[in-house]
Write an enzyme that holds these catalytic residues in place. Sequence first.
Site, PDB file in Angstrom:
ATOM      1  N   ASP A 130       3.636  -1.128  11.178  1.00  0.00           N
ATOM      2  CA  ASP A 130       2.453  -0.934  10.615  1.00  0.00           C
ATOM      3  C   ASP A 130       2.034   0.379  11.294  1.00  0.00           C
ATOM      4  O   ASP A 130       1.361   0.016  12.293  1.00  0.00           O
ATOM      5  CB  ASP A 130       1.576  -2.083  10.710  1.00  0.00           C
ATOM      6  CG  ASP A 130       0.121  -1.942  10.003  1.00  0.00           C
ATOM      7  OD1 ASP A 130      -0.023  -0.977   9.596  1.00  0.00           O
ATOM      8  OD2 ASP A 130      -0.583  -2.993   9.885  1.00  0.00           O
ATOM      9  N   SER A 180      -6.381  -6.299   6.645  1.00  0.00           N
ATOM     10  CA  SER A 180      -6.964  -5.053   7.235  1.00  0.00           C
ATOM     11  C   SER A 180      -8.183  -5.130   7.745  1.00  0.00           C
ATOM     12  O   SER A 180      -8.638  -5.830   8.636  1.00  0.00           O
ATOM     13  CB  SER A 180      -6.546  -4.037   6.315  1.00  0.00           C
ATOM     14  OG  SER A 180      -6.804  -2.579   6.810  1.00  0.00           O
ATOM     15  N   HIS A 184       2.079  -1.961   6.719  1.00  0.00           N
ATOM     16  CA  HIS A 184       0.762  -2.396   6.457  1.00  0.00           C
ATOM     17  C   HIS A 184       0.587  -3.576   5.280  1.00  0.00           C
ATOM     18  O   HIS A 184      -0.265  -4.141   5.113  1.00  0.00           O
ATOM     19  CB  HIS A 184      -0.222  -1.381   6.522  1.00  0.00           C
ATOM     20  CG  HIS A 184      -1.838  -1.882   6.518  1.00  0.00           C
ATOM     21  ND1 HIS A 184      -2.073  -2.421   7.696  1.00  0.00           N
ATOM     22  CD2 HIS A 184      -2.697  -1.680   5.687  1.00  0.00           C
ATOM     23  CE1 HIS A 184      -3.436  -2.324   7.463  1.00  0.00           C
ATOM     24  NE2 HIS A 184      -3.591  -2.237   6.325  1.00  0.00           N
ATOM     25  N   TYR A 218     -13.155  -9.018   1.890  1.00  0.00           N
ATOM     26  CA  TYR A 218     -12.859  -7.483   2.658  1.00  0.00           C
ATOM     27  C   TYR A 218     -13.849  -7.030   3.104  1.00  0.00           C
ATOM     28  O   TYR A 218     -14.047  -7.040   4.145  1.00  0.00           O
ATOM     29  CB  TYR A 218     -12.200  -6.785   1.327  1.00  0.00           C
ATOM     30  CG  TYR A 218     -11.473  -5.532   1.969  1.00  0.00           C
ATOM     31  CD1 TYR A 218     -10.066  -5.693   2.523  1.00  0.00           C
ATOM     32  CD2 TYR A 218     -12.314  -4.247   1.908  1.00  0.00           C
ATOM     33  CE1 TYR A 218      -9.778  -4.454   3.341  1.00  0.00           C
ATOM     34  CE2 TYR A 218     -11.876  -3.121   2.433  1.00  0.00           C
ATOM     35  CZ  TYR A 218     -10.370  -3.350   3.106  1.00  0.00           C
ATOM     36  OH  TYR A 218      -9.867  -2.080   3.636  1.00  0.00           O
TER      37      TYR A 218
END
Length: 748
Positions: free
Chosen positions: A676, A574, A718, A493
């Site tokens: 999203d 993301s 999302h 991430y």
Amino acid sequence: MGSLAAADEPLPQLWYPPARRDNDIVDNYHGVLVPDPYRWMEELDSKEVKEFVDAQAAVANAVLSTCDHRGRLRGQLTALFDHPRFRAPFKRGGSYFYFHNPGLQPHSALYVQHGLGGEPEVLLDPNTFSDDATVSLSMIGVSDGGEHLAYGTSASGSDWITISVMRVRDRQHLPDKLSWVKFSRIAWTIDGLGFFYSRFPAPRDAGSQDSGIKTDVNLNHEVYYHFLGTDQSQDVLCWRDPDHPKYIYTPEVTEDGKYVILSVAETSEPVNKLYYCDLSALPHGLEGMKGSDHGHGMLPFVKLVDKFEACYGLIANDGTEFTLLTNKDAPRYKLSRVDVNKPQSWTDVLPEHEKAVLESACVVHGDKLMVNYLSDVKYVLQMRSLVTGELLHDIPIDIGTVNWISGRRVDSEVFIEFASFLTPGIIYRCDVSAEIPEMNIYREISVPGFDRTEFEAKQVFYPSKDGTKIPMFIVSKKNIKLDGSHPALLYGYGGFGVNMTPHFSVTRVVLMRNLGFVSCIANIRGGGEYGEDWHKAGSLANKQNCFDDFIAAGEFLVSAGYTNPTRLCIEGGSNGGLLVAACMNQRPDLFGCALAHVGVMDMLRFHKFTIGRAWTCDFGCSEKEEEFQWLIKYSPLHNVRRPWEKGGAAGAGAVNPRRGFGLQYPPTMLLTADHDDRVVPSHTLKFLATMQHVLRAGAEDSPQTNPIIARIERKSGHGCGRSTQKIIDEAADRYAFAAKMMGLAWID
């Protein structure tokens, strides 16, 4: 990457639908001309975009139909997901509330039981909200006495929320319905007459909240108080600031009910202003605010902290003395105390630790403080004194993650929610009134068919490009031979101070058991695993460190013998989707497959949609020349190159003659969803079209024979609020794709 070994049906010749390129769209960024030929894909409700999405879905379906492991994966995932799951209970009045899913229900239901030994009853079942399970429960708030439940629902995974209210004792719904709620919490006043919440003004073309995706920038957040049984139009406007339309407000009521606290943020950066209002000092209470002229009768908030200099989170108050969790001059966080009558005088109750990060603190049973530290990405629990901060007891826990501590000052019991890579979940009950608190198992989650003794989890530290040691967890079957033959899934991430800590995953178990995967989680810079310094080392001008760290993780896994580049799959969502895309651009030779979920792909325009403006704290903004120069260097949309051309990609020189490595991009699946409204789908659509165009995917003479496809979920967002079936179906699709592309055989 050459020919694809596959144990099942061969891949058909792919034809990619041509996407119209509007070459007249060229932006001038500080003298640099940047074409944006797919700008039309930002109009998500247009006929042309919908036709493009449908055509791309057909390509993805053609590929997925050849993936024989798809059905096997779906079957194994369904079998392992079919186990009872619980969240830790929380107490209001004499009742306990908790979430529970018996197995394959689309969503967990909210249960209530009166007393710890009471009979559990379903209080609210989100599975009744819609026929297709696309309406989910997104937030709840129970009044202090446990009489009423306010809850927010979201349609198709949107961030927009509608709040409803029910009476707990008879499950009777009140007529209350609050719309256009977003980035809010439900903060009840202690009298149970109503609650604070945050919302945006209704858009001019409002319609209903679920009438398609809305991508406009969200501005002018406001705080209201809602009295039970009244229409939303009568809600009391408590705070707004037209001079600062980008501010986001989060209200919270102190446990003693005396104060409402307002946290004020402008971006996702861990800094906020902090205001408070003494509710007991209102001449006629909140009732006296009813009917006040909008904008002139707002609550008299006092600005305790009025600079965006640090993060301040309320832990407790004793009258006018507030104890706060803060990173003020403490990147690993500390507890500080201030008397609001002497706002210039702050004292440290629990100073910053020299190494560990203070993740959370919870006041229980009067003046006892349960604190949760993160040390080398492993959690440490302690009981301390709220008054002095001194250590009272260490609370032993295994290596894993403390997901939640549920307790209040008025209670003598605490519930602790724990999980790890090989522990599906344990909820501990701790009696903190005892001289030495004991952790007793209240509930333990068991997954039939999962035997933890078959697997092992370890932590390694590997050097990044600049020599920084980066921690990484590696989970696999026991005693694997490090001969470079194993498929590996590398997940990351690296942004916004988010920690990647040990957690249990049914999907991970299936991949390790049935496809032989080694599962890896890299704690790269940009996260918060070592506090704010670690976060800042992977943001703004330092963002390239995130990509270097992730690439170095892949190189380590190869050099250590866990895998080889043909069997190394990278994945992230993301900000992690950005990570995967940027690393794929920079080192296409290193990876055998790439799975990028809901990624931020257009780094020059992300701030123009919904809440994207809040991410400039981590990324920067193209409207500033210096920051544009950072962004244009790694923006996935603007850095797709042909690896087979000289200078086409950073790793193009690392050619493996046996497989043609470096000569094309790895097989790629981009994942997004049509609703999203966090990272809008145009990011993925524009990147998809750009990849297919630049790489000449599908052309007979193109070296790019590896598929570049997109899985576009319908009536989804999302990632939050997805049903169990959607989670299973998506996992089966993406990992069947990875298995097909990397030539993996099924292991029974």
